[in-house]
Design a protein around this motif. Structure first.
Motif, short mmCIF file in Angstrom:
data_model
loop_
_atom_site.label_atom_id
_atom_site.label_comp_id
_atom_site.label_asym_id
_atom_site.label_seq_id
_atom_site.Cartn_x
_atom_site.Cartn_y
_atom_site.Cartn_z
N LEU A 48 0.83 -1.21 0.00
CA LEU A 48 0.00 0.00 0.00
C LEU A 48 0.86 1.26 0.00
N ASN A 49 0.42 2.27 -0.68
CA ASN A 49 1.06 3.57 -0.65
C ASN A 49 0.54 4.32 0.57
N VAL A 50 1.17 4.09 1.70
CA VAL A 50 0.63 4.63 2.96
C VAL A 50 0.68 6.15 2.99
N ARG A 51 1.62 6.73 2.29
CA ARG A 51 1.68 8.20 2.28
C ARG A 51 0.46 8.79 1.58
N SER A 52 -0.12 8.06 0.64
CA SER A 52 -1.31 8.55 -0.05
C SER A 52 -2.60 8.22 0.70
N ILE A 53 -2.50 7.32 1.67
CA ILE A 53 -3.68 6.90 2.43
C ILE A 53 -3.80 7.64 3.75
N LEU A 54 -2.69 7.74 4.47
CA LEU A 54 -2.72 8.27 5.83
C LEU A 54 -2.30 9.73 5.87
N ASP A 55 -3.01 10.50 6.68
CA ASP A 55 -2.58 11.87 6.94
C ASP A 55 -1.37 11.90 7.86
N ALA A 56 -1.31 10.96 8.82
CA ALA A 56 -0.23 11.05 9.80
C ALA A 56 -0.16 9.78 10.64
N ILE A 57 1.00 9.63 11.28
CA ILE A 57 1.19 8.68 12.38
C ILE A 57 1.55 9.50 13.61
N VAL A 58 0.87 9.22 14.71
CA VAL A 58 1.06 10.00 15.94
C VAL A 58 1.49 9.07 17.06
N THR A 59 2.70 9.25 17.56
CA THR A 59 3.20 8.35 18.59
C THR A 59 3.57 9.11 19.85
N GLY A 60 3.40 8.44 20.97
CA GLY A 60 3.82 8.98 22.25
C GLY A 60 4.76 8.03 22.95
N TYR A 61 5.97 8.50 23.26
CA TYR A 61 6.97 7.77 24.07
C TYR A 61 7.03 6.28 23.74
N GLY A 62 7.21 5.98 22.44
CA GLY A 62 7.27 4.60 21.98
C GLY A 62 8.65 3.99 22.14
N ILE A 63 8.69 2.67 22.00
CA ILE A 63 9.96 1.95 21.95
C ILE A 63 10.15 1.45 20.52
N TYR A 64 11.34 1.68 19.95
CA TYR A 64 11.58 1.33 18.56
C TYR A 64 12.84 0.49 18.37
N ASP A 65 13.57 0.24 19.44
CA ASP A 65 14.78 -0.58 19.37
C ASP A 65 14.74 -1.59 20.51
N MET A 66 14.48 -2.84 20.18
CA MET A 66 14.35 -3.88 21.19
C MET A 66 15.71 -4.37 21.69
N THR A 67 16.80 -3.76 21.22
CA THR A 67 18.11 -4.01 21.83
C THR A 67 18.47 -2.89 22.81
N TYR A 68 17.59 -1.89 22.93
CA TYR A 68 17.62 -0.83 23.94
C TYR A 68 18.57 0.33 23.59
N THR A 69 18.05 1.51 23.78
CA THR A 69 18.79 2.75 23.53
C THR A 69 19.48 3.22 24.82
N PRO A 70 20.45 4.14 24.70
CA PRO A 70 21.18 4.59 25.90
C PRO A 70 20.28 5.17 26.99
N SER A 71 19.24 5.90 26.61
CA SER A 71 18.40 6.50 27.65
C SER A 71 17.73 5.45 28.52
N LEU A 72 17.38 4.30 27.94
CA LEU A 72 16.80 3.22 28.74
C LEU A 72 17.88 2.55 29.59
N LEU A 73 19.01 2.25 29.00
CA LEU A 73 20.08 1.56 29.73
C LEU A 73 20.62 2.39 30.89
N GLU A 74 20.53 3.71 30.78
CA GLU A 74 21.06 4.59 31.81
C GLU A 74 19.99 5.14 32.76
N HIS A 75 18.73 4.76 32.55
CA HIS A 75 17.64 5.36 33.32
C HIS A 75 17.65 4.89 34.77
N LYS A 76 17.45 5.82 35.71
CA LYS A 76 17.52 5.51 37.14
C LYS A 76 16.18 5.62 37.85
#
Length: 334
Positions: free
Chosen positions: A190-218
């Motif tokens: 599907l040509n999602v750019r022609s179908i969807l106006d937008a994707i709206v995300t809040g504080y998602g996780i996108y790297d299941m090997t973990y980013t520095p902010s997660l690894l360092e979070h206290k």
């Protein structure tokens, strides 16, 4: 094409009040029961639904309606529908709830979805996708993709009352929103750019090997470092860590070309802040309209759990973004 980074500055007095609130909230939640301390995840979900483990019982919109559709394997998926109360619907916002792939439901955040529906004029359709650990990856994603495909059919548009225009979600739901959009493009052509106006995300996780902010979070306000890792293990433990950079698992590494405009909203006091920052940079680098908003003095779930003025700030930024991009899918194909 530009990456619109909104640092969301706040008055020092307002920021001080936000930080004081978070300190108190963290103290209040200290020692609260976690899902993996219960006899089962299902029991914990029951307690959350009934307001028995430190969080209030969900407030339901009495005007919400539900329908069920078939998943690819015959499972029945419930869709919870909240329509705008004062205007004709401008489109469907397919919503994927928060909960670390383990907890939550499509009825968890009615007040939040009702606010967005009334302010933006969208029909909010929240997906009751299957949860881990009983149903690990890829079943939750399959349910969300199947709901999106249904909403794009004539039958789905008639049932929901409007065409699909937005994918959105928070936390695990942010992962599902991005991954659903990618699957529509990659797996269904599907040509999602022609179908969807937008994707709206809040504080998602996108790297299941973990980013520095997660690894360092206290800190432990709603979500801790260990809490996030426990959620990921529930949904993805069957995938070795060495294989989790696969784009199907970690969309940060996917081919992002041809995607619709996206908002990556996050709080600054957040274990997953890097996920939003990194994904926004890659989304932009792939040639897509992108906005990144980091809200000072805000923590995980600040838009869906009432946290005073910070919640209003986050919702206002969502509204502003969506109003900017309503109808852009049609313009991009003209």
């Amino acid at each position: 094409m530009s990456l619109n980074f909104q640092p969301a500055p706040v008055d020092p007095a307002v920021l001080s009040a936000r930080l004081e609130f978070l300190d108190g909230y963290e103290a209040q939640l200290k020692g609260s029961l976690q899902w993996n301390q219960c006899e089962s995840a299902a029991e914990y979900r029951r307690m959350r639904r009934e307001g028995l483990n430190g969080f209030p019982k969900p407030v339901l919109n009495p005007k919400a309606r539900t329908t069920t559709i078939s998943a690819r394997d015959g499972h029945r998926i419930e869709l919870r529908i909240i329509s705008p109360s004062q205007q004709q619907s401008k489109g469907v916002w397919l919503h994927f709830h928060a909960g670390g792939f383990v907890i939550g439901s499509n009825a968890s955040y009615d007040p939040y979805l009702t606010t967005l529906s009334d302010r933006l004029g969208f029909t909010m359709v929240s997906v009751e996708y299957r949860l881990a650990p009983e149903n690990p990856f890829p079943k939750p994603l399959h349910d969300c993709v199947d709901a999106a495909l249904y909403s794009l059919t004539p039958e789905g548009q008639e049932m929901l009352g409007a065409p699909l225009k937005i994918l959105g979600g928070e936390s695990a739901g942010g992962w599902l929103a991005v991954s659903t959009g990618l699957s529509l493009k990659r797996d269904h052509g599907l040509n999602v750019r022609s179908i969807l106006d937008a994707i709206v995300t809040g504080y998602g996780i996108y790297d299941m090997t973990y980013t520095p902010s997660l690894l360092e979070h206290k800190r432990d306000i709603i979500l801790s470092k260990q809490g996030m890792m426990d959620f990921v293990d529930a949904g993805f433990a069957h995938i070795p860590m060495t294989e989790r950079k696969n784009p199907l698992v970690s969309p940060l590494y996917a081919d992002l070309k041809g995607m619709p405009p996206a908002l990556f909203l996050t709080g600054a006091i957040e274990p997953l802040v890097d996920d939003s920052v990194f994904m926004a940079a890659r989304w932009f680098s792939a040639g897509n309209q992108t906005e990144l908003c980091v809200v000072e003095g805000a923590c995980h779930a600040f838009t869906i759990i009432r946290m005073g003025e910070a919640t209003e700030d986050g919702i206002n930024r969502i509204v502003s973004f969506v109003e900017k991009y309503i109808g852009t899918a049609t313009r991009q194909t003209s």
